[in-house]
Design an enzyme around this catalytic site. Structure first.
Site, PDB file in Angstrom:
ATOM      1  N   ARG A 240       0.927  -0.347 -12.214  1.00  0.00           N
ATOM      2  CA  ARG A 240       2.337  -0.627 -11.959  1.00  0.00           C
ATOM      3  C   ARG A 240       3.144  -0.147 -13.144  1.00  0.00           C
ATOM      4  O   ARG A 240       2.664  -0.176 -14.287  1.00  0.00           O
ATOM      5  CB  ARG A 240       2.576  -2.136 -11.825  1.00  0.00           C
ATOM      6  N   GLU A 269      10.868   2.638 -11.701  1.00  0.00           N
ATOM      7  CA  GLU A 269      10.798   3.683 -10.678  1.00  0.00           C
ATOM      8  C   GLU A 269      11.698   3.333  -9.482  1.00  0.00           C
ATOM      9  O   GLU A 269      11.943   2.155  -9.234  1.00  0.00           O
ATOM     10  CB  GLU A 269       9.345   3.886 -10.214  1.00  0.00           C
ATOM     11  N   HIS A 287       4.183   7.543  -7.092  1.00  0.00           N
ATOM     12  CA  HIS A 287       3.576   6.316  -6.534  1.00  0.00           C
ATOM     13  C   HIS A 287       2.933   6.571  -5.166  1.00  0.00           C
ATOM     14  O   HIS A 287       3.346   5.998  -4.154  1.00  0.00           O
ATOM     15  CB  HIS A 287       4.632   5.194  -6.450  1.00  0.00           C
TER      16      HIS A 287
END
Ligand code: DGY
Length: 328
Positions: A240, A269, A287
């Protein structure tokens, strides 16, 4: 009897909307609009449940404004978008989507490690830019993956999948650090041995981060941890954003204090720290570790089945705060 009302907060596979519509009155964001918190609150009015993704923050403010909400089903294994304590206090069930993405995400973690160690993105950019005019002995010479030492921080199911790939497929020596040590049988299956965080950082040739995000894991890798790593080491983050101090990492990469990094997740993000965009020795992906069509379908189906199981029989498949069920 009228069907429960649910909100699907992001665009998902159309067949999943059809599946949900068999059980629920569905309002879906198939235009994939970016909603602010107040828009999300507005959309959740009158809804019994929500199908959420990792970008949809469910916190005390949202819960207080949506008293009818009973469940949020996340289409992700990570759930740091949920304030789980606040959800439990409000009697709102939280579910996530574990297991169905384990192998796909481990595949990606390994792919990112390979791309980083072997400088695949950097060399492709060079070639596309028309800069390849001659052979040279050290052109994009990277580091070996086979036979090297792989350090895994966070040894849940995905970490174990990466360990097995490294140990069995690439003859790597695998060391790991985790909140709790695996039992001996699982360590043997993964061919992995336990190490302190510091020992791992100092000895691994490749460090892969797969630990969950929480305030306690914020900046697990910062300037001082980067300074412990070998100058030839690579760092891969598929965990993460926020686990790594991205500003400190950009400095370490620019100053070649570590060799390279592969990042699939970023602090804040979809924004990316601007300094990371200008250093060449980093592979950046948006991601996508769990992004294969079959896996994303399986994640969506599990989130949908959590909603169905909860409203039909008070039996969601993968609850995160099951104590809430006893109160229903
Ligand atoms: C997860 O499931 O937590 C992933 O990061 C989302 O793709």
């Amino acid at each position: 009897m009228s069907k429960p009302k649910i909100l699907v907060a992001r665009e998902i596979f159309p067949e999943m909307i059809t599946y949900l519509e068999r059980h629920f009155e569905v309002e879906a964001n198939q235009q994939d609009e970016s909603w602010s918190k107040s828009q999300l609150i507005e959309k959740l009015q009158g809804k019994d449940g929500a199908f959420t993704t990792g970008g949809d923050r469910i916190d005390a403010e949202v819960l207080a404004a949506c008293p009818g909400l009973k469940i949020c089903a996340n289409m992700a294994v990570g759930y740091n978008n949920f304030d789980l304590d606040a959800m439990t206090a409000a009697g709102v069930l939280a579910t996530n989507a574990p297991d169905v993405l384990t192998e796909t995400t481990a595949d990606f973690g390994f792919a990112l490690l390979m791309a980083t160690a072997r400088r695949i993105s950097e060399s492709e950019h060079f070639l596309r830019a028309g800069k390849w005019t001659k052979w040279s002995f050290d052109m994009f010479a990277g580091s070996d993956v086979h036979g090297s030492t792989l350090g895994i921080l966070g040894m849940g199911r995905i970490g174990q999948g990466i360990a097995k790939r490294g140990a069995h497929g690439f003859g790597m020596k695998v060391i790991y650090h985790n909140r709790s040590r695996l039992d001996a049988a699982l360590e043997a299956e993964c061919k992995a041995s336990y190490a302190s965080k510091e020992e791992l950082l100092r000895t691994a040739d490749h460090v892969v981060l797969v630990l969950p995000y929480s305030p306690a894991s914020h900046h697990t890798i910062g300037a001082s941890e980067l300074a412990m790593m070998k100058p030839t080491a690579t760092l891969v983050n598929i965990a993460r954003g926020g686990i790594v101090d991205d500003a400190a990492l950009a400095v370490a990469l620019r100053e070649k204090r570590i060799a390279a990094a592969g990042l699939d997740v970023f602090e804040g993000e979809p924004k990316v720290h601007p300094d990371l965009l200008t250093v060449p020795n980093v592979v950046l992906t948006p991601h996508i570790a769990s992004a294969t069509v079959p896996t994303r379908l399986a994640m969506a189906k599990l989130a949908a089945d959590n909603l169905i199981g909860f409203f039909k029989e008070n039996k969601p498949l993968t609850p995160l705060n099951p104590a809430v069920l006893a109160t229903k």
